[in-house]
Design a protein around this motif. Sequence first.
Motif, PDB file in Angstrom:
ATOM      1  N   ARG A   1     142.058  76.764  22.227  1.00  0.00           N
ATOM      2  CA  ARG A   1     141.083  76.821  23.080  1.00  0.00           C
ATOM      3  C   ARG A   1     140.270  77.143  21.369  1.00  0.00           C
ATOM      4  NH1 ARG A   1     139.065  81.055  26.557  1.00  0.00           N
ATOM      5  NH2 ARG A   1     137.028  80.335  25.950  1.00  0.00           N
ATOM      6  N   GLU A   2     139.351  76.984  21.331  1.00  0.00           N
ATOM      7  CA  GLU A   2     138.324  77.615  19.735  1.00  0.00           C
ATOM      8  C   GLU A   2     137.889  78.449  19.922  1.00  0.00           C
ATOM      9  OE1 GLU A   2     136.550  74.043  17.797  1.00  0.00           O
ATOM     10  OE2 GLU A   2     138.223  72.881  17.612  1.00  0.00           O
ATOM     11  N   MET A   3     137.438  79.172  18.786  1.00  0.00           N
ATOM     12  CA  MET A   3     136.807  80.377  18.677  1.00  0.00           C
ATOM     13  C   MET A   3     135.723  80.248  16.551  1.00  0.00           C
ATOM     14  SD  MET A   3     137.482  84.002  18.530  1.00  0.00           S
ATOM     15  CE  MET A   3     136.944  84.993  18.643  1.00  0.00           C
ATOM     16  N   GLY A   4     134.280  80.382  17.555  1.00  0.00           N
ATOM     17  CA  GLY A   4     133.924  80.401  16.341  1.00  0.00           C
ATOM     18  C   GLY A   4     133.661  81.762  15.618  1.00  0.00           C
ATOM     19  N   LEU A   5     133.590  81.676  14.427  1.00  0.00           N
ATOM     20  CA  LEU A   5     133.814  82.428  12.906  1.00  0.00           C
ATOM     21  C   LEU A   5     132.722  83.090  12.310  1.00  0.00           C
ATOM     22  CD1 LEU A   5     137.938  83.313  12.421  1.00  0.00           C
ATOM     23  CD2 LEU A   5     136.774  84.073  14.284  1.00  0.00           C
TER      24      LEU A   5
ATOM     25  N   THR B   1     132.400  84.575   4.081  1.00  0.00           N
ATOM     26  CA  THR B   1     133.527  83.980   3.090  1.00  0.00           C
ATOM     27  C   THR B   1     134.184  83.691   3.643  1.00  0.00           C
ATOM     28  OG1 THR B   1     134.190  86.312   2.778  1.00  0.00           O
ATOM     29  CG2 THR B   1     131.754  85.313   1.625  1.00  0.00           C
ATOM     30  N   LEU B   2     135.091  83.094   2.701  1.00  0.00           N
ATOM     31  CA  LEU B   2     136.096  83.166   3.146  1.00  0.00           C
ATOM     32  C   LEU B   2     137.738  84.327   3.113  1.00  0.00           C
ATOM     33  CD1 LEU B   2     138.757  80.797   2.820  1.00  0.00           C
ATOM     34  CD2 LEU B   2     139.124  80.907   0.455  1.00  0.00           C
TER      35      LEU B   2
ATOM     36  N   ARG C   1     139.507  84.764   6.829  1.00  0.00           N
ATOM     37  CA  ARG C   1     140.813  85.093   7.158  1.00  0.00           C
ATOM     38  C   ARG C   1     140.506  86.368   7.773  1.00  0.00           C
ATOM     39  NH1 ARG C   1     142.424  83.088   0.934  1.00  0.00           N
ATOM     40  NH2 ARG C   1     142.163  80.566   1.239  1.00  0.00           N
ATOM     41  N   GLY C   2     139.778  87.854   7.672  1.00  0.00           N
ATOM     42  CA  GLY C   2     139.957  88.584   8.126  1.00  0.00           C
ATOM     43  C   GLY C   2     139.749  88.293   9.215  1.00  0.00           C
TER      44      GLY C   2
ATOM     45  N   ARG D   1     143.553  86.980  15.165  1.00  0.00           N
ATOM     46  CA  ARG D   1     145.277  86.819  15.862  1.00  0.00           C
ATOM     47  C   ARG D   1     145.980  87.611  17.306  1.00  0.00           C
ATOM     48  NH1 ARG D   1     145.283  83.235  11.321  1.00  0.00           N
ATOM     49  NH2 ARG D   1     145.123  84.961  10.113  1.00  0.00           N
ATOM     50  N   ARG D   2     145.392  89.269  16.450  1.00  0.00           N
ATOM     51  CA  ARG D   2     145.924  90.932  17.023  1.00  0.00           C
ATOM     52  C   ARG D   2     145.754  90.697  17.934  1.00  0.00           C
ATOM     53  NH1 ARG D   2     144.962  93.923  11.644  1.00  0.00           N
ATOM     54  NH2 ARG D   2     146.646  93.645  10.092  1.00  0.00           N
TER      55      ARG D   2
END
Length: 105
Positions: free
Chosen positions: A51-55, A62-63, A67-68, A74-75
């Motif tokens: 799957r892919e999830m847009g952030l 921002t980068l 990442r956050g 992921r948690r």
Amino acid sequence: MARPINRLSARAVQTATAAGYHADGGGLYLLVGPTGSKSWVLRYQLRGTRREMGLGPASVVTLQEARGAALAQRRVLASGQDPVEARRAHAAPGRTFGECADALI
């Protein structure tokens, strides 16, 4: 040997022009479209399904924020839930077109 994480720099994000996926590590990718648009995508696999999830778009997110957000998702994934379905469950239910038409009439 573990796969490296945090491979992209803020400068690399700004200057990326080649269309495609640019890996940051841990399933986080910068997706550069054919028109040059940039967005953050988290790729993951759950129960054999990729799957892919847009952030969000790179012009707004921002980068470090990406990442956050990827870490938070992921948690959710580590708890056994699908991050996309969990996000949909927490979204406020909207009104359908038919409900809006009935309210107007």
